[in-house]
Design an enzyme around this catalytic site. Sequence first.
Site, PDB file in Angstrom:
ATOM      1  N   CYS A   2       0.836  -1.202   0.000  1.00  0.00           N
ATOM      2  CA  CYS A   2       0.000   0.000   0.000  1.00  0.00           C
ATOM      3  C   CYS A   2       0.874   1.256   0.000  1.00  0.00           C
ATOM      4  CB  CYS A   2      -0.868   0.032   1.251  1.00  0.00           C
ATOM      5  SG  CYS A   2      -1.861  -1.415   1.490  1.00  0.00           S
ATOM      6  N   ARG A  27       4.173   1.205  -6.738  1.00  0.00           N
ATOM      7  CA  ARG A  27       4.199   0.215  -5.644  1.00  0.00           C
ATOM      8  C   ARG A  27       3.193  -0.904  -5.884  1.00  0.00           C
ATOM      9  NH1 ARG A  27       6.396   2.566  -0.842  1.00  0.00           N
ATOM     10  NH2 ARG A  27       5.023   1.384   0.518  1.00  0.00           N
ATOM     11  N   TRP A  75      -2.934  -2.298  -1.513  1.00  0.00           N
ATOM     12  CA  TRP A  75      -2.496  -3.603  -2.036  1.00  0.00           C
ATOM     13  C   TRP A  75      -3.123  -4.620  -1.088  1.00  0.00           C
ATOM     14  CZ3 TRP A  75      -0.118  -6.109  -5.941  1.00  0.00           C
ATOM     15  CH2 TRP A  75       0.433  -7.352  -5.700  1.00  0.00           C
ATOM     16  N   ASN A 101      -0.802   1.318   5.905  1.00  0.00           N
ATOM     17  CA  ASN A 101       0.033   0.404   5.116  1.00  0.00           C
ATOM     18  C   ASN A 101       0.664  -0.566   6.103  1.00  0.00           C
ATOM     19  OD1 ASN A 101       1.726  -0.916   3.358  1.00  0.00           O
ATOM     20  ND2 ASN A 101       3.330   0.648   3.442  1.00  0.00           N
ATOM     21  N   GLY A 102       0.360  -1.860   5.941  1.00  0.00           N
ATOM     22  CA  GLY A 102       0.945  -2.857   6.840  1.00  0.00           C
ATOM     23  C   GLY A 102      -0.060  -3.962   7.121  1.00  0.00           C
ATOM     24  N   GLU A 499      15.527 -22.431 -13.925  1.00  0.00           N
ATOM     25  CA  GLU A 499      15.126 -21.056 -13.574  1.00  0.00           C
ATOM     26  C   GLU A 499      16.245 -20.077 -13.903  1.00  0.00           C
ATOM     27  OE1 GLU A 499      12.626 -19.440 -13.045  1.00  0.00           O
ATOM     28  OE2 GLU A 499      13.292 -17.615 -12.044  1.00  0.00           O
ATOM     29  N   LYS A 503      15.943 -16.858 -16.447  1.00  0.00           N
ATOM     30  CA  LYS A 503      16.305 -15.486 -16.048  1.00  0.00           C
ATOM     31  C   LYS A 503      17.241 -14.874 -17.086  1.00  0.00           C
ATOM     32  CE  LYS A 503      13.748 -14.485 -13.391  1.00  0.00           C
ATOM     33  NZ  LYS A 503      12.885 -15.569 -13.597  1.00  0.00           N
ATOM     34  N   GLU A 506      15.422 -14.258 -20.566  1.00  0.00           N
ATOM     35  CA  GLU A 506      14.351 -13.259 -20.690  1.00  0.00           C
ATOM     36  C   GLU A 506      14.838 -11.834 -20.487  1.00  0.00           C
ATOM     37  OE1 GLU A 506      11.159 -13.397 -17.834  1.00  0.00           O
ATOM     38  OE2 GLU A 506      12.406 -14.407 -16.385  1.00  0.00           O
ATOM     39  N   HIS A 522      23.741 -37.296 -22.870  1.00  0.00           N
ATOM     40  CA  HIS A 522      22.749 -37.780 -23.859  1.00  0.00           C
ATOM     41  C   HIS A 522      22.558 -36.761 -24.976  1.00  0.00           C
ATOM     42  CE1 HIS A 522      21.813 -41.067 -21.133  1.00  0.00           C
ATOM     43  NE2 HIS A 522      21.948 -40.179 -20.179  1.00  0.00           N
ATOM     44  N   LYS A 621       4.316  -8.724 -17.805  1.00  0.00           N
ATOM     45  CA  LYS A 621       4.416  -9.229 -16.433  1.00  0.00           C
ATOM     46  C   LYS A 621       3.351 -10.294 -16.178  1.00  0.00           C
ATOM     47  CE  LYS A 621       5.918  -9.664 -12.312  1.00  0.00           C
ATOM     48  NZ  LYS A 621       7.161 -10.461 -12.173  1.00  0.00           N
TER      49      LYS A 621
HETATM   50  C1  AGP Z   1       9.260 -15.231 -15.014  1.00  0.00           C
HETATM   51  O1  AGP Z   1      10.442 -14.479 -14.814  1.00  0.00           O
HETATM   52  C2  AGP Z   1       8.488 -14.793 -16.242  1.00  0.00           C
HETATM   53  N1  AGP Z   1       8.167 -13.421 -16.155  1.00  0.00           N
HETATM   54  C3  AGP Z   1       7.337 -15.708 -16.592  1.00  0.00           C
HETATM   55  O2  AGP Z   1       7.883 -16.960 -16.901  1.00  0.00           O
HETATM   56  C4  AGP Z   1       6.278 -15.915 -15.478  1.00  0.00           C
HETATM   57  O3  AGP Z   1       6.825 -16.701 -14.442  1.00  0.00           O
HETATM   58  C5  AGP Z   1       5.097 -16.681 -16.104  1.00  0.00           C
HETATM   59  O4  AGP Z   1       4.535 -15.863 -17.092  1.00  0.00           O
HETATM   60  C6  AGP Z   1       4.017 -17.071 -15.080  1.00  0.00           C
HETATM   61  O5  AGP Z   1       3.458 -15.902 -14.526  1.00  0.00           O
HETATM   62  P1  AGP Z   1       2.544 -16.082 -13.215  1.00  0.00           P
HETATM   63  O6  AGP Z   1       3.416 -16.609 -12.137  1.00  0.00           O
HETATM   64  O7  AGP Z   1       2.043 -14.697 -12.934  1.00  0.00           O
HETATM   65  O8  AGP Z   1       1.434 -17.031 -13.544  1.00  0.00           O
END
Ligand code: AGP
Length: 626
Positions: A2, A27, A75, A101-102, A499, A503, A506, A522, A621
Amino acid sequence: MCGIVGYIGKRKAYPILIKGLHRLEYRGYDSAGVALINEDGQLNVYKAKGKVAELEAFCAEKDTRGNIGIAHTRWATHGEPNTVNAHPHYSESERLAIIHNGIIENYAVLKAGLQQEGYTFKSETDTEVLVQLIEYTQLNRHVDLKTAVQLALQQVIGAYAIAVLDKDHPDTLIAARKGSPLVVGIGEGEYFLASDATPIVEYTDQVIYIEDEEIVYISMNPNSPPFREGQGVGSLDITTINNVAKTPEIKRLELSLSQLEKGGYPHFMLKEIFEQPRTLTDSMRGRVNVRQDNIALSGFIDNKERFLNAKRIIITACGTSWHAGLIAMYAIEEFAQIPVEVEYSSEFRYRKPVINKDDVVIAISQSGETADTLAAIQLAKSKGAFIFSICNVVGASIPRVSDSGCYTHVGPEIGVASTKAFTAQVVALTMLALCIGREKGTLSEEHYLNIVRELGQIPDKIERVLGQNKRIADFAKTFTYAQNFIYLGRGYNFPVAMEGALKLKEISYIHAEGYPAAEMKHGPIALISQEMPVVVVAPHCGTYEKVVSNIQEIKARKGRVIAIVTEGDKLVSKIADYVIEVPETEECLTPLLTVIPLQLLAYHIAVVKGCDVDQPRNLAKSVTVE
Ligand code: AGP
């Protein structure tokens, strides 16, 4: 999380408050509101779900007069995002208004006590409980507002940054903090309050950072002694919640607006990587009780039988969340001995899967809006499965469709590349696996206790890994030329390898693949060359010796190895080209530590390459389309 804004002074408050809310939009929030006391002594509260622009539209025809006011972006933590739960909240008499906020952890106990005194509540929020407690205290203890705020906050357990208006005292603004930030801006005959300096910086560079358990009282009463010579009308006093006077310490703001939004970090992603010790502490608060050697996960407690009787657990997710699900597979099968399938949501929803009524389906999603994951659980729900979701956005579509779940509570994740949400997902899933295993008796009490105690150490251990940021930034420069990377890991750290590869892909646009380390033989080992760095996640646990052999196979073919090892490692550190050490921990918790260097490595390579780290090309996002 928040955002709060307040104003008292010589100007119309409303435009300053609204502009302040816009400054705090970064935020992340889901509703907004404003409270104003006008020249007729009326206290007006206006609230709207959604964006600040929707609040402005709602206020367009309203009485927004007054030179004192407070405003809030919410939030959601307790209660759905809607106008009823949005702040500001009135007290019962509608004489007071509060923004907060909290999280007040003991709000339920406080609420029950007020209900016994006849108080009623309009919202589901912990914040409304606080304003009722302040009013109840003032009326029943026959004290002024200042003392009532002190006495009420003495009863609160949790985090708060609040601001309170009293329509009977339109020349007074009271604010307080504990655990959530609060800044006061000192203008000429005017004062500003905010969660951080972004709403203040355009009016003044003179600020006071309020400390924990401090309350600030601002009065424009002409009889009040001026705060400073030449300051014009207005007094400012600070005490602790126990009424110990404190001397205000004025500081000069140095940071630019853009830097302020990122908390002084160059990018949201780096800020969120460094937030992880705190966000994991927040995520475990009220759930992992190390002193009592216990984990209390309400979503599990309320649905114990569903988990204990599950013949199978299906995990469905996308991207980084899918990697968290893969780690959960290892933990749930090891501790709870329930078969687990981890599905890409986009495949699961279309491949006509077999889904049974006694299946438990776990959806993992930071945004709670990923279209494929939402569709996957709607399919599973239609076939009678029990849906449990792990999300970061309260009231998002996926938790609303689910039968139960667990919020990660890490605050909004602004960087497109998920970091703090990932580690919180892993913690939530590990807690769930531990709860099921302990309840089923498939996890020994000793092992359970060791992991619970170790969970309490993880935030500090992550802090130690973050201490290597500069070193990682330095050697990241040598890899910006690379066109391809391979990431390897085994067991719990195979998903970490995947993962780490994601990172890098992307945000730096360098091709990278994550593999189980043994898979090299393999096929992928044909790729090994000096031009292709190989990142090996090799903590001293599980099949460590096998990973060492894999590294030797790579070195024998002139590959260049970056190894993530446990502190004090003697073997790998002799053969790898670059070594990053992480503290020792329980095997199932190693991903929480080994992923940190991979987040930082990807970040620094992307920065050196000049990529748009927070908004990488082609990415969103939240993927709300198929
Ligand atoms: C992760 O760094 C990416 N931005 C992407 O793979 C993300 O994890 C994926 O789109 C799933 O999003 P969500 O967790 O909001 O469902």
